[in-house]
Design a protein around this motif. Structure first.
Motif, PDB file in Angstrom:
ATOM      1  N   GLY A 104      51.538-110.037 -85.942  1.00 26.13           N
ATOM      2  CA  GLY A 104      51.380-110.561 -87.296  1.00 26.13           C
ATOM      3  C   GLY A 104      50.015-110.158 -87.820  1.00 26.13           C
ATOM      4  O   GLY A 104      49.123-109.740 -87.054  1.00 26.13           O
ATOM      5  N   VAL A 105      49.882-110.274 -89.143  1.00 21.59           N
ATOM      6  CA  VAL A 105      48.567-110.030 -89.755  1.00 21.59           C
ATOM      7  C   VAL A 105      47.572-111.066 -89.215  1.00 21.59           C
ATOM      8  O   VAL A 105      46.375-110.787 -89.072  1.00 21.59           O
ATOM      9  CB  VAL A 105      48.696-110.107 -91.304  1.00 21.59           C
ATOM     10  CG1 VAL A 105      47.348-110.144 -91.983  1.00 21.59           C
ATOM     11  CG2 VAL A 105      49.509-108.928 -91.821  1.00 21.59           C
ATOM     12  N   SER A 106      48.081-112.235 -88.860  1.00 23.74           N
ATOM     13  CA  SER A 106      47.203-113.331 -88.412  1.00 23.74           C
ATOM     14  C   SER A 106      46.261-112.892 -87.294  1.00 23.74           C
ATOM     15  O   SER A 106      45.056-113.137 -87.338  1.00 23.74           O
ATOM     16  CB  SER A 106      48.042-114.505 -87.906  1.00 23.74           C
ATOM     17  OG  SER A 106      48.919-114.938 -88.902  1.00 23.74           O
ATOM     18  N   ILE A 109      43.529-110.618 -88.651  1.00 26.74           N
ATOM     19  CA  ILE A 109      42.511-111.286 -89.474  1.00 26.74           C
ATOM     20  C   ILE A 109      41.422-111.821 -88.536  1.00 26.74           C
ATOM     21  O   ILE A 109      40.222-111.587 -88.729  1.00 26.74           O
ATOM     22  CB  ILE A 109      43.133-112.437 -90.304  1.00 26.74           C
ATOM     23  CG1 ILE A 109      44.033-111.873 -91.410  1.00 26.74           C
ATOM     24  CG2 ILE A 109      42.051-113.345 -90.890  1.00 26.74           C
ATOM     25  CD1 ILE A 109      44.770-112.923 -92.255  1.00 26.74           C
ATOM     26  N   TYR A 130      43.935-118.206 -98.533  1.00 29.30           N
ATOM     27  CA  TYR A 130      44.850-118.419 -97.423  1.00 29.30           C
ATOM     28  C   TYR A 130      43.928-118.841 -96.267  1.00 29.30           C
ATOM     29  O   TYR A 130      43.055-118.066 -95.861  1.00 29.30           O
ATOM     30  CB  TYR A 130      45.631-117.137 -97.115  1.00 29.30           C
ATOM     31  CG  TYR A 130      46.482-117.293 -95.882  1.00 29.30           C
ATOM     32  CD1 TYR A 130      47.483-118.255 -95.836  1.00 29.30           C
ATOM     33  CD2 TYR A 130      46.257-116.527 -94.745  1.00 29.30           C
ATOM     34  CE1 TYR A 130      48.242-118.435 -94.699  1.00 29.30           C
ATOM     35  CE2 TYR A 130      47.018-116.703 -93.604  1.00 29.30           C
ATOM     36  CZ  TYR A 130      47.997-117.665 -93.596  1.00 29.30           C
ATOM     37  OH  TYR A 130      48.741-117.868 -92.465  1.00 29.30           O
ATOM     38  N   ILE A 176      42.730-111.294-101.451  1.00 28.39           N
ATOM     39  CA  ILE A 176      44.133-111.545-101.097  1.00 28.39           C
ATOM     40  C   ILE A 176      44.958-111.255-102.346  1.00 28.39           C
ATOM     41  O   ILE A 176      44.917-111.995-103.320  1.00 28.39           O
ATOM     42  CB  ILE A 176      44.340-113.004-100.642  1.00 28.39           C
ATOM     43  CG1 ILE A 176      43.383-113.341 -99.487  1.00 28.39           C
ATOM     44  CG2 ILE A 176      45.802-113.239-100.242  1.00 28.39           C
ATOM     45  CD1 ILE A 176      43.356-114.823 -99.120  1.00 28.39           C
ATOM     46  N   ASN A 180      48.082-115.723-102.086  1.00 23.73           N
ATOM     47  CA  ASN A 180      48.568-116.993-101.564  1.00 23.73           C
ATOM     48  C   ASN A 180      47.334-117.892-101.595  1.00 23.73           C
ATOM     49  O   ASN A 180      46.315-117.490-101.018  1.00 23.73           O
ATOM     50  CB  ASN A 180      49.056-116.791-100.108  1.00 23.73           C
ATOM     51  CG  ASN A 180      49.545-118.066 -99.470  1.00 23.73           C
ATOM     52  OD1 ASN A 180      49.625-119.097-100.104  1.00 23.73           O
ATOM     53  ND2 ASN A 180      49.849-117.981 -98.183  1.00 23.73           N
ATOM     54  N   ASP A 208      43.900-108.196 -97.931  1.00 25.79           N
ATOM     55  CA  ASP A 208      45.106-108.788 -97.354  1.00 25.79           C
ATOM     56  C   ASP A 208      46.227-108.572 -98.369  1.00 25.79           C
ATOM     57  O   ASP A 208      46.284-109.235 -99.410  1.00 25.79           O
ATOM     58  CB  ASP A 208      44.848-110.283 -97.095  1.00 25.79           C
ATOM     59  CG  ASP A 208      46.044-110.988 -96.467  1.00 25.79           C
ATOM     60  OD1 ASP A 208      47.158-110.437 -96.527  1.00 25.79           O
ATOM     61  OD2 ASP A 208      45.850-112.104 -95.940  1.00 25.79           O
ATOM     62  N   ILE A 210      49.697-108.479 -97.738  1.00 28.23           N
ATOM     63  CA  ILE A 210      50.993-108.736 -97.092  1.00 28.23           C
ATOM     64  C   ILE A 210      52.120-108.961 -98.115  1.00 28.23           C
ATOM     65  O   ILE A 210      53.290-108.764 -97.807  1.00 28.23           O
ATOM     66  CB  ILE A 210      50.891-109.905 -96.090  1.00 28.23           C
ATOM     67  CG1 ILE A 210      52.153-109.978 -95.219  1.00 28.23           C
ATOM     68  CG2 ILE A 210      50.603-111.231 -96.754  1.00 28.23           C
ATOM     69  CD1 ILE A 210      52.044-110.860 -94.001  1.00 28.23           C
ATOM     70  N   TYR A 211      51.753-109.333 -99.350  1.00 24.04           N
ATOM     71  CA  TYR A 211      52.795-109.552-100.374  1.00 24.04           C
ATOM     72  C   TYR A 211      52.913-108.375-101.346  1.00 24.04           C
ATOM     73  O   TYR A 211      53.485-108.522-102.420  1.00 24.04           O
ATOM     74  CB  TYR A 211      52.499-110.845-101.161  1.00 24.04           C
ATOM     75  CG  TYR A 211      52.503-112.059-100.261  1.00 24.04           C
ATOM     76  CD1 TYR A 211      53.695-112.596 -99.791  1.00 24.04           C
ATOM     77  CD2 TYR A 211      51.310-112.640 -99.842  1.00 24.04           C
ATOM     78  CE1 TYR A 211      53.705-113.683 -98.929  1.00 24.04           C
ATOM     79  CE2 TYR A 211      51.301-113.728 -98.977  1.00 24.04           C
ATOM     80  CZ  TYR A 211      52.510-114.242 -98.533  1.00 24.04           C
ATOM     81  OH  TYR A 211      52.522-115.314 -97.671  1.00 24.04           O
ATOM     82  N   SER A 240      56.424-109.554 -92.045  1.00 17.92           N
ATOM     83  CA  SER A 240      56.886-110.949 -92.020  1.00 17.92           C
ATOM     84  C   SER A 240      57.624-111.344 -93.285  1.00 17.92           C
ATOM     85  O   SER A 240      58.646-112.028 -93.234  1.00 17.92           O
ATOM     86  CB  SER A 240      55.708-111.904 -91.865  1.00 17.92           C
ATOM     87  OG  SER A 240      55.171-111.823 -90.586  1.00 17.92           O
ATOM     88  N   LYS A 241      57.096-110.926 -94.431  1.00 18.60           N
ATOM     89  CA  LYS A 241      57.639-111.403 -95.707  1.00 18.60           C
ATOM     90  C   LYS A 241      58.564-110.360 -96.321  1.00 18.60           C
ATOM     91  O   LYS A 241      59.670-110.678 -96.730  1.00 18.60           O
ATOM     92  CB  LYS A 241      56.500-111.723 -96.679  1.00 18.60           C
ATOM     93  CG  LYS A 241      55.300-112.427 -96.054  1.00 18.60           C
ATOM     94  CD  LYS A 241      55.554-113.873 -95.686  1.00 18.60           C
ATOM     95  CE  LYS A 241      54.320-114.462 -94.986  1.00 18.60           C
ATOM     96  NZ  LYS A 241      54.346-115.885 -94.837  1.00 18.60           N
ATOM     97  N   ARG A 249      56.618-111.326 -85.477  1.00 20.99           N
ATOM     98  CA  ARG A 249      55.164-111.166 -85.392  1.00 20.99           C
ATOM     99  C   ARG A 249      54.792-109.682 -85.452  1.00 20.99           C
ATOM    100  O   ARG A 249      54.474-109.057 -84.437  1.00 20.99           O
ATOM    101  CB  ARG A 249      54.573-111.835 -84.130  1.00 20.99           C
ATOM    102  CG  ARG A 249      55.050-113.235 -83.864  1.00 20.99           C
ATOM    103  CD  ARG A 249      54.880-114.180 -85.085  1.00 20.99           C
ATOM    104  NE  ARG A 249      53.499-114.351 -85.494  1.00 20.99           N
ATOM    105  CZ  ARG A 249      53.088-114.108 -86.745  1.00 20.99           C
ATOM    106  NH1 ARG A 249      53.927-113.688 -87.695  1.00 20.99           N
ATOM    107  NH2 ARG A 249      51.831-114.304 -87.068  1.00 20.99           N
ATOM    108  N   TYR A 334      54.859-118.507-104.081  1.00 18.26           N
ATOM    109  CA  TYR A 334      53.979-119.677-104.130  1.00 18.26           C
ATOM    110  C   TYR A 334      53.612-119.996-105.573  1.00 18.26           C
ATOM    111  O   TYR A 334      53.483-119.098-106.404  1.00 18.26           O
ATOM    112  CB  TYR A 334      52.669-119.390-103.378  1.00 18.26           C
ATOM    113  CG  TYR A 334      52.876-118.918-101.963  1.00 18.26           C
ATOM    114  CD1 TYR A 334      53.343-119.785-100.983  1.00 18.26           C
ATOM    115  CD2 TYR A 334      52.619-117.595-101.614  1.00 18.26           C
ATOM    116  CE1 TYR A 334      53.541-119.349 -99.681  1.00 18.26           C
ATOM    117  CE2 TYR A 334      52.815-117.152-100.308  1.00 18.26           C
ATOM    118  CZ  TYR A 334      53.274-118.028 -99.347  1.00 18.26           C
ATOM    119  OH  TYR A 334      53.476-117.594 -98.067  1.00 18.26           O
TER     120      TYR A 334
END
Ligand code: PLP
Length: 406
Positions: A104-106, A109, A130, A176, A180, A208, A210-211, A240-241, A249, A334
């Protein structure tokens, strides 16, 4: 001799309220058989979104060949596909050696901050953010300095505020986009303004994105790195999205642009990447096929599509609640509405979230969970289908009809 074990002091100021005490309480209520409507977490699978069957099939097919560790940077086939994706988005100067896959990006980060920061170093992070970004800066010994995103300007970063917060200790700026928790997409001019500030102070950009493939209304996402070929941009993205694969992940990080004089940092990243051996290899094996197919979410983001309709539903119903205002989101799933704190006597947004949970059985995340300093916002994830959203927003309206905190 008995010892007392406390959590490490490194965690003293680290917080991640999206999965915090209010969610624990909601889970307790669910176990007790109560019907809690969850508008709190960006996990598509929970809301019946399915990973494309062709990718699940591919995973089955790939399993026998993905049993071992991969290179720490990731499978070559995955990194070639990511490099190609970067070319398509005009993200400059990314070769396979500049890419790291992650769980995951998590994970990335955290890694990007661990590799960079000494105690007291500063990173500019958006407010609202985020929260993993602030948490990761803090865990790495750094100080997250929040720049304001301005609701009156469609939640765009306030560039004056950002520039005024740069000090001798500032090492980077986190952006971001799409955002988010606000769900907005930044225009090119704002991104250019951010790049200008980074250029003036020789800062690293952390993008970031991711979206980036979940944008609505025909708008186009501009990759931050594409505007900053002369700077180092760490661009983060994942499946993920866009491919409804949060549980797999699967994310990546690319070092784009100018890497001169940043070699020490890159050595640090290589070391951290090697220490965790590699990211999940079966998931990595899906990056190339996933990037070669249209985003699973694409058809959901146009009129008639599921996410698009859910956004319309949430905006329509929120606008019928006296005392609530909001900026209409452009991307992701969101929305970050504002409460009239005077009208509702709200001084503590965490208490508001708990009251809402207890009274109406709706779980949202309060603004402080995103490092927002005023107790006047909360985030709704509008992944639920229209009937559930309608039910939740009706309960929310009932709640605000007579809620007073003081
Ligand atoms: N960045 C942002 C802005 C997010 O919203 C999320 C998840 O919600 C992540 C990163 C982490 O995503 P993952 O670890 O699933 O790739």
């Amino acid at each position: 001799m008995q010892k007392t074990y406390l959590k490490s002091h490194k965690l003293d100021h680290v917080c991640y309220d999206i999965r915090g005490p209010i969610m624990d309480e909601a889970n307790r209520m669910c176990r007790a058989g109560e019907d809690v409507l969850k508008l709190n977490i960006g996990n598509p699978a929970y809301f019946n979104f399915k990973t494309p069957e062709s990718l699940v099939e591919k995973l089955r097919e790939n399993l026998p060949d993905t049993e071992g560790y991969s290179d720490s940077h990731g499978l070559l086939s995955a990194r070639e596909a990511i490099a190609e994706y970067c070319r398509k988005k005009d993200i400059p100067n990314v070769g396979v050696g500049d890419i790291y896959t992650g769980n995951g990006v998590s994970e990335l980060i955290t890694m990007s901050m661990q590799g960079l920061l000494d105690n007291g170093d500063e990173v500019l992070v958006p407010a609202p953010d985020y929260p993993l970004w602030t948490a990761s800066v803090t865990l790495a010994g750094g100080k997250a300095v929040h720049y304001i995103c301005d609701e009156k300007s469609h939640w765009y970063p306030d560039l004056k505020d950002m520039a005024s917060k740069v000090t001798d200790r500032t090492k980077g700026i986190v952006v971001i986009n799409p955002n988010n928790p606000t769900g907005v997409l930044y225009p090119k001019e704002i991104l250019e303004g951010i790049v200008k500030i980074a250029r003036e102070h020789d800062l690293i950009l952390f993008a970031d994105e991711i979206y980036d493939r979940l944008v609505m209304d025909g708008k186009k996402h501009t990759a931050l790195a594409s505007l900053a070929p002369d700077l180092l941009t760490v661009s983060l993205n994942g499946l993920s999205k866009s491919h409804l694969m949060a549980g797999y992940r699967c994310g990546w990080m690319c070092l784009a642009g100018n890497k001169e004089r940043k070699k020490g940092y890159i050595e640090g990243l290589n070391l951290l990447s090697a220490m965790r051996l590699c990211s999940n290899v079966p998931a990595q094996s899906l990056i190339a096929p996933a990037l070669a197919m249209p985003e699973e979410t694409e058809k959901m983001l146009v009129p008639g599509g599921r996410v698009y309709e859910q956004r319309d539903c949430v905006c329509r119903l929120l606008s019928e609640i006296p005392g609530i205002t909001f900026e209409r989101p452009d991307a992701a799933f969101y929305i970050f509405p504002k409460m009239d704190t005077k009208r509702f006597g709200i001084t503590d947004d965490e208490r508001f979230a708990l009251d809402l949970l207890k009274r109406e059985k709706i779980l949202i995340t309060h603004g402080a969970g995103f490092h927002w300093i005023h107790p006047d916002h909360f985030r709704i994830v509008y992944l639920s289908e229209v009937p559930q959203l309608t039910e939740a927003l009706t309960r929310l309206k009932n709640f605000f009809a007579d809620y007073r905190q003081d």
